[in-house]
Each structure stands twice: as structure tokens, then as C-alpha cells.
Design a protein around this motif. Structure first.
Motif, short mmCIF file in Angstrom:
data_model
loop_
_atom_site.label_atom_id
_atom_site.label_comp_id
_atom_site.label_asym_id
_atom_site.label_seq_id
_atom_site.Cartn_x
_atom_site.Cartn_y
_atom_site.Cartn_z
N PHE A 1 1.97 6.84 -6.99
CA PHE A 1 0.98 7.79 -7.48
C PHE A 1 1.31 9.22 -7.10
O PHE A 1 1.06 10.14 -7.86
CB PHE A 1 -0.43 7.42 -7.02
N ARG A 2 1.89 9.43 -5.95
CA ARG A 2 2.29 10.78 -5.57
C ARG A 2 3.45 11.26 -6.43
O ARG A 2 3.54 12.43 -6.74
CB ARG A 2 2.71 10.83 -4.10
N GLN B 1 2.40 12.75 -10.08
CA GLN B 1 1.65 13.98 -10.22
C GLN B 1 2.57 15.07 -10.75
O GLN B 1 3.71 15.20 -10.34
CB GLN B 1 1.06 14.42 -8.89
N VAL C 1 2.40 1.76 -3.49
CA VAL C 1 1.42 2.25 -4.47
C VAL C 1 1.15 3.74 -4.26
O VAL C 1 1.11 4.52 -5.21
CB VAL C 1 0.11 1.43 -4.40
N ILE C 2 1.00 4.14 -3.01
CA ILE C 2 0.77 5.56 -2.71
C ILE C 2 1.97 6.40 -3.15
O ILE C 2 1.81 7.47 -3.75
CB ILE C 2 0.46 5.76 -1.21
N ALA C 3 3.18 5.91 -2.88
CA ALA C 3 4.38 6.65 -3.26
C ALA C 3 4.49 6.78 -4.78
O ALA C 3 4.89 7.83 -5.29
CB ALA C 3 5.62 5.95 -2.70
N VAL D 1 0.84 -1.21 0.00
CA VAL D 1 0.00 0.00 0.00
C VAL D 1 0.87 1.26 0.00
O VAL D 1 0.62 2.20 -0.76
CB VAL D 1 -0.97 -0.01 1.21
N VAL D 2 1.90 1.28 0.81
CA VAL D 2 2.80 2.43 0.87
C VAL D 2 3.50 2.63 -0.48
O VAL D 2 3.64 3.76 -0.96
CB VAL D 2 3.83 2.27 2.01
#
Length: 66
Positions: free
Chosen positions: A20-21, A24, A16-18, A13-14
Motif C-alpha cells: 500500500f505504501r 501511493q 501488505v503495508i509495503a 502484515v509487513v
């Protein structure tokens, strides 16, 4: 075993979040850029610059074609 599985999914999860961030865009498009005169008016309204400085900078902005 359960602790390892929770740690694994937390790591996924961490990650995937990293990802996507990081994808941007940080560049502002031309429509997102603020008008310099608007910024100057806001700074004057907040009291960041005095009246003399406001008039001097607004003259420069008007004569530079912005």
C-alpha cells in the motif's frame, strides 16, 4: 509452531503495508503545487534571503508571467 505462525502473520502484515505504501502517488497534482511568489514570500519572512534578493527574484517572477 506458535512462533512460526506469529512470524508468518507478521510477514503478511509487513507485506501488505509495503504494497500500500508503494502504490501511493508521489506526483503532486497541479492543485497541490504552491505558488512561486508564495514560496518566495515565505523564504523572505524566514530570513533565508535578504531584501535585495527578494526584490530581484520577485521581479523575475512577475516578468516571467507566473
Amino acid at each position: 509452531m506458535t512462533l512460526a505462525m506469529v512470524a508468518f502473520w507478521a510477514l503478511v502484515v509487513v507485506a501488505v503495508i509495503a504494497i500500500f505504501r508503494g502504490t501511493q502517488s508521489t506526483d503532486a497534482s497541479p492543485s497541490d503545487r504552491r505558488d512561486p511568489m508564495q514560496i518566495l514570500n515565505e523564504r523572505f519572512a524566514r530570513g533565508e534571503i535578504n531584501e535585495d534578493e527578494y526584490h530581484a527574484r520577485s521581479t523575475v517572477l512577475r516578468t516571467s508571467g507566473r
